[in-house]
Design a protein around this motif. Structure first.
Motif, PDB file in Angstrom:
ATOM      1  N   ALA A 181     -11.806   3.401   7.759  1.00 55.63           N
ATOM      2  CA  ALA A 181     -12.451   4.626   8.252  1.00 55.63           C
ATOM      3  C   ALA A 181     -12.951   5.481   7.093  1.00 55.63           C
ATOM      4  CB  ALA A 181     -11.493   5.426   9.109  1.00 55.63           C
ATOM      5  N   ARG A 184     -15.985   3.910   5.617  1.00 56.85           N
ATOM      6  CA  ARG A 184     -17.145   4.144   6.473  1.00 56.85           C
ATOM      7  C   ARG A 184     -17.639   5.573   6.337  1.00 56.85           C
ATOM      8  NH1 ARG A 184     -17.490   2.295  12.740  1.00 56.85           N
ATOM      9  NH2 ARG A 184     -16.972   4.433  13.148  1.00 56.85           N
TER      10      ARG A 184
ATOM     11  N   TYR B  20      -5.571   2.397  16.853  1.00 57.22           N
ATOM     12  CA  TYR B  20      -6.104   3.009  15.632  1.00 57.22           C
ATOM     13  C   TYR B  20      -6.986   4.192  16.017  1.00 57.22           C
ATOM     14  CZ  TYR B  20      -4.450  -1.242  13.428  1.00 57.22           C
ATOM     15  OH  TYR B  20      -3.662  -2.269  12.970  1.00 57.22           O
ATOM     16  N   GLU B  23      -8.566   6.533  13.233  1.00 54.13           N
ATOM     17  CA  GLU B  23      -9.725   5.892  12.604  1.00 54.13           C
ATOM     18  C   GLU B  23     -10.925   5.926  13.542  1.00 54.13           C
ATOM     19  OE1 GLU B  23      -9.711   2.437  10.598  1.00 54.13           O
ATOM     20  OE2 GLU B  23      -8.293   3.175   9.132  1.00 54.13           O
ATOM     21  N   ILE B  26     -12.325   9.474  13.557  1.00 48.19           N
ATOM     22  CA  ILE B  26     -13.002   9.772  12.279  1.00 48.19           C
ATOM     23  C   ILE B  26     -14.339   9.041  12.222  1.00 48.19           C
ATOM     24  CG2 ILE B  26     -12.927   9.415   9.777  1.00 48.19           C
ATOM     25  CD1 ILE B  26      -9.938   9.866   9.859  1.00 48.19           C
ATOM     26  N   GLY B  27     -14.304   7.764  12.624  1.00 44.09           N
ATOM     27  CA  GLY B  27     -15.535   6.964  12.610  1.00 44.09           C
ATOM     28  C   GLY B  27     -16.595   7.543  13.524  1.00 44.09           C
TER      29      GLY B  27
END
Lengths: 264, 267
Positions: A181, A184, B20, B23, B26-27
């Motif tokens: 993450a 990215r 997850y 993540e 955030i992504g």
């Protein structure tokens, strides 16, 4: 052995190993050239479409923006050659416990981490980027002459900036389970580097010139080469880079303290 | 049975994304906020930086507000567009792990898609809610979002189909991922994700009109903003259906040929 000589010797061996590996995967070279040609073409098309509707963008002419792209692509290619793979593999080193073996070597582990993989095929991308820089230098208003000497300095500054920022995004792997993450996120913020900083509104400009200094990768070097930087701007660049260096070093030490080997 | 494995694949994919979740969020935030900010910066620069005494009011028939609205609404559909499951396919072919999937009584192309689509469907729902609230607040018609999202989801399937067909180059070439990277870069520009496609000069418009990529982001955005009529949307849905049919045939041919020549190196 003198420590500096030892580091240089390690670097030489890394170069040799990487050269042998790349020589085996020759099609990789053509692939890298092809992909980057398309990437460059798309960036050029994007600005081509915008400049089809306006003569200037944020005070930059089309030739100046293409010169900026040349600086940016060259600087990014150098980063790809020396650092990109190392940062991609960084999270695996920590997650899988492969860092153990590097910590036992008589060489600074960070040096080994950051020099293990060298992507020599990306050299072709550097040639492409530098070709663009050369082609648009004159039309963009670059003075030439002895100023060419400063091109190398500013490209290195761009690479150093990219490495420091990328490190600041990668180091969190010591505290998170997966580093994907953050990687990215780095590449999403990296989009800020693909446009000249003068295009941005004030608050974004402050951001990309300080806390997230993506403008140092291509925009500041291009501006420095075209019109020079004021003393205040030069001091700011130096200050931010030193700040990042200290920040990264602190986190690295804290990360190592937290590190628990996952290997058997 | 036919539905059972599909539902299981979808559920497992969702569970993995939920495991997850930090993540994932955030992504999602990064992929929504940063590109939108970059676009808005471009519009700001076009209209407000270095324009002198007479600032511009329009570019290619679009005002500053039009462009900002385009960016905000297109961000909703950009989140639905992506998915790198085609990269999974090429990696499976390259590494030989495809063999494990060939032994199972499920279609591998469909299985990989369903396994990865859960997160996107969740995102689509989230974008629908956020978009509907936002559009209601500014006095726009939020019901159009449903039609637009339907087109965006078809775009997501089509995007994967094109990727799945291209991934078969891995049967003959070690570096097939680069083909998919090139496809993704072209999609970014030609889907309307980077800039509205009507900024393209008329003489270049054939470039984006001749690919299906405009159906991913530009089409849904135009409909949601009321620039396309219901009839335009129906036509776009029909066009997407035709492209999907073509892509499905292409997958049948390319995978058939690829598997015939496949020699596994995996365990």
């Amino acid at each position: 052995m003198n420590p500096l000589r030892m580091l240089l010797e390690v670097l030489r061996v890394q170069f040799k190993n990487n050269w042998v590996r790349e020589a085996v995967y020759r099609t990789n070279f053509l692939t890298a050239v092809g992909v980057d040609l398309i990437w460059i073409a798309i960036e050029f098309s994007l600005f081509g479409v915008i400049y089809a509707n306006t003569p200037t963008l944020g005070g930059w002419t089309q030739d100046q923006v293409y010169f900026f792209l040349g600086v940016f692509f060259s600087s990014d290619a150098l980063f790809t050659i020396f650092f990109q793979r190392n940062f991609w593999n960084f999270s695996d080193l920590v997650n899988r416990g492969d860092l153990d073996i590097l910590l036992t070597k008589p060489v600074p582990p960070l040096f080994l981490i950051l020099t293990r993989w060298i992507n020599l095929t990306a050299f072709s991308n550097f040639v492409l980027g530098f070709g663009i820089l050369l082609k648009y230098a004159g039309p963009a208003g670059f003075q030439g002459g002895w100023h060419w000497l400063s091109v190398g300095f500013w490209l290195l500054m761009g690479v150093l900036s990219a490495a420091l920022i990328r490190f600041a995004f990668s180091i969190w792997i010591f505290w998170t389970e997966r580093g994907f993450a953050f990687s990215r996120l780095y590449y999403q913020f990296f989009s800020f580097a693909t446009k000249p900083d003068t295009l941005y509104p004030k608050w974004i400009r402050y951001l990309i010139l300080s806390a997230l200094p993506f403008a140092f990768i291509g925009s500041i070097p291009a501006r420095a080469l075209l019109e020079g930087l004021s003393l205040r701007e030069s001091l700011m660049v130096a200050g931010v880079l030193v700040g990042f260096w200290i920040f990264n070093a602190t986190l690295w030490r804290a990360g190592l303290k937290r590190y628990q080997s996952a290997s058997s | 049975m036919r539905l059972q494995w599909r539902w299981a694949a979808l559920k497992n994919g969702l569970l993995e994304d939920a495991a997850y979740r930090v993540e994932f969020i955030i992504g999602l935030l990064g992929s929504a906020a940063v590109p939108a900010a970059i676009q808005m910066v471009l519009w700001y620069a076009l209209f407000h930086v270095g324009t002198g005494e007479t600032p511009r009011t329009e570019i290619a028939g679009m005002t500053y507000s039009d462009l900002i609205a385009y960016t905000l609404v297109s961000t909703l559909f950009t989140q639905v567009r992506g998915g790198d499951h085609d990269f999974d396919l090429q990696e499976m072919i390259r590494s030989g792990s495809l063999s494990n999937y060939l032994l199972r009584p499920v279609g591998v192309v469909e299985f990989i898609y369903l396994r990865g689509i859960g997160g996107r469907l969740f995102t689509a729902g989230l974008c629908l809610v956020v978009g509907a609230i936002g559009m209601s607040l500014v006095g726009m018609d939020p019901t159009r979002l449903f039609g637009a999202m339907a087109l965006a989801i078809l775009g997501n399937i089509l995007h994967y189909q094109v990727g799945a067909a291209l991934a078969t180059t891995a049967f003959v070439w070690e570096e097939a991922y680069s083909v998919l990277m090139v496809k993704n870069m072209l999609v970014q520009l030609l889907s309307g994700e980077l800039i509205p496609l009507n900024l393209f000069p008329e003489k270049w418009a054939w470039v984006w009109k001749s690919t299906p990529f405009y159906l991913y982001v530009f089409g849904p955005t135009q409909y949601a903003l009321g620039k396309w009529s219901h009839w335009d949307l129906l036509q776009a849905l029909g066009t997407a259906g035709l492209w999907m049919l073509g892509a499905w045939l292409l997958i049948r041919v390319t995978w058939g040929l690829g598997i015939r020549n496949y020699s596994s190196l995996g365990q």
